[in-house]
Design an enzyme around this catalytic site. Sequence first.
Site, short mmCIF file in Angstrom:
data_model
loop_
_atom_site.label_atom_id
_atom_site.label_comp_id
_atom_site.label_asym_id
_atom_site.label_seq_id
_atom_site.Cartn_x
_atom_site.Cartn_y
_atom_site.Cartn_z
N HIS A 1 66.16 111.26 77.95
CA HIS A 1 64.86 110.60 77.83
C HIS A 1 63.87 111.22 78.82
O HIS A 1 62.70 111.42 78.51
CB HIS A 1 65.00 109.10 78.08
N LEU B 1 41.44 112.57 72.36
CA LEU B 1 42.64 112.18 71.62
C LEU B 1 43.01 110.71 71.84
O LEU B 1 43.00 110.23 72.96
CB LEU B 1 43.82 113.05 72.08
N ASP C 1 63.40 111.87 68.09
CA ASP C 1 64.82 111.55 68.03
C ASP C 1 65.65 112.67 68.65
O ASP C 1 65.24 113.83 68.63
CB ASP C 1 65.21 111.32 66.55
C1 FPP Z 1 65.43 108.69 70.52
O1 FPP Z 1 66.50 109.45 70.99
C2 FPP Z 1 64.46 108.44 71.54
C3 FPP Z 1 64.15 107.21 72.08
C4 FPP Z 1 64.84 105.98 71.67
C5 FPP Z 1 63.15 107.06 73.12
C6 FPP Z 1 61.99 107.98 73.14
C7 FPP Z 1 61.54 108.04 74.52
C8 FPP Z 1 61.07 109.13 75.18
C9 FPP Z 1 60.84 110.43 74.56
C10 FPP Z 1 60.86 109.02 76.63
C11 FPP Z 1 59.58 108.76 77.18
C12 FPP Z 1 58.48 108.32 76.28
C13 FPP Z 1 57.21 108.28 76.70
C14 FPP Z 1 56.13 107.83 75.80
C15 FPP Z 1 56.87 108.69 78.08
P1 FPP Z 1 67.97 108.84 70.92
O2 FPP Z 1 68.28 108.28 72.25
O3 FPP Z 1 68.07 107.89 69.78
O4 FPP Z 1 68.81 110.12 70.65
P2 FPP Z 1 70.20 110.23 69.87
O5 FPP Z 1 69.91 109.84 68.44
O6 FPP Z 1 70.55 111.67 70.02
O7 FPP Z 1 71.15 109.30 70.55
#
Ligand code: FPP
Length: 236
Positions: free
Chosen positions: A33, A127, A16
Amino acid sequence: MDTTNDTPRHIAIIMDGNGRWANARGLPRGEGHRAGAESVREAVETCRQLGVEYLTLYAFSSENWSRPKNEIDSLMKLLERFLRDKLPEMLKQNVRLHAIGNLSMLPVNCRKEIDKAIEKTRDNTGLNLILALSYGSREEITDAARALATKAAAGEIDPADIDNEMFANHLYTAGIPDPDLLVRTSGELRISNFLLWQISYSEIVISPKNWPDFRNADLRAAVDEYARRHRRFGAV
Ligand code: FPP
């Protein structure tokens, strides 16, 4: 590899804070991201070094479909590219890919890369990297209940025989041990519909860092915290 008795066998992570990381830098959310994908690469590497057997990452929740279309599109493209670019590394590092969630919701190109990576890595013995995509735990539990009800209605099982083990075997995670350690980044104290059944006994570690800032040392610190709790409460 520095495995100890206190190394968690399975780590699950709620990644997150990508959006906040980007906002704090005046960047579009997509950049958060993108930076988060680098933390994913590092988490895989750290788990390999520690001898962790399973790493489950919450990459896209069923609720995330309500985000703006351009953010969803950029996340799906990022995922597709990540899987394509990292496949050689996964093969070299003996990583086996799995995916859990309602994968039929994903764009076809993204699904193709997932299917290909799952297929090409299926004989790897290192893994196990499990991506939760279009994943929602309540959906997973209702799917399992429906599958069991269908079998019962068809006379294939006796409802009296449904127990924890049979139920778990109908979840997307059938065959995967429950997480020992659940990590959530960005300081939020929520589970957000992630692995509700499977985390019944998991140790929870919350990091204040946003996911793109959560690196090798931070994951090792979370594992150390797990080991301290494990030593204190585990044995007796
Ligand atoms: C939450 O941050 C994150 C996500 C919804 C997406 C997670 C994705 C990645 C880490 C990118 C790539 C993944 C892989 C497996 C290559 P948020 O956008 O909710 O953050 P915020 O709460 O600060 O808005």
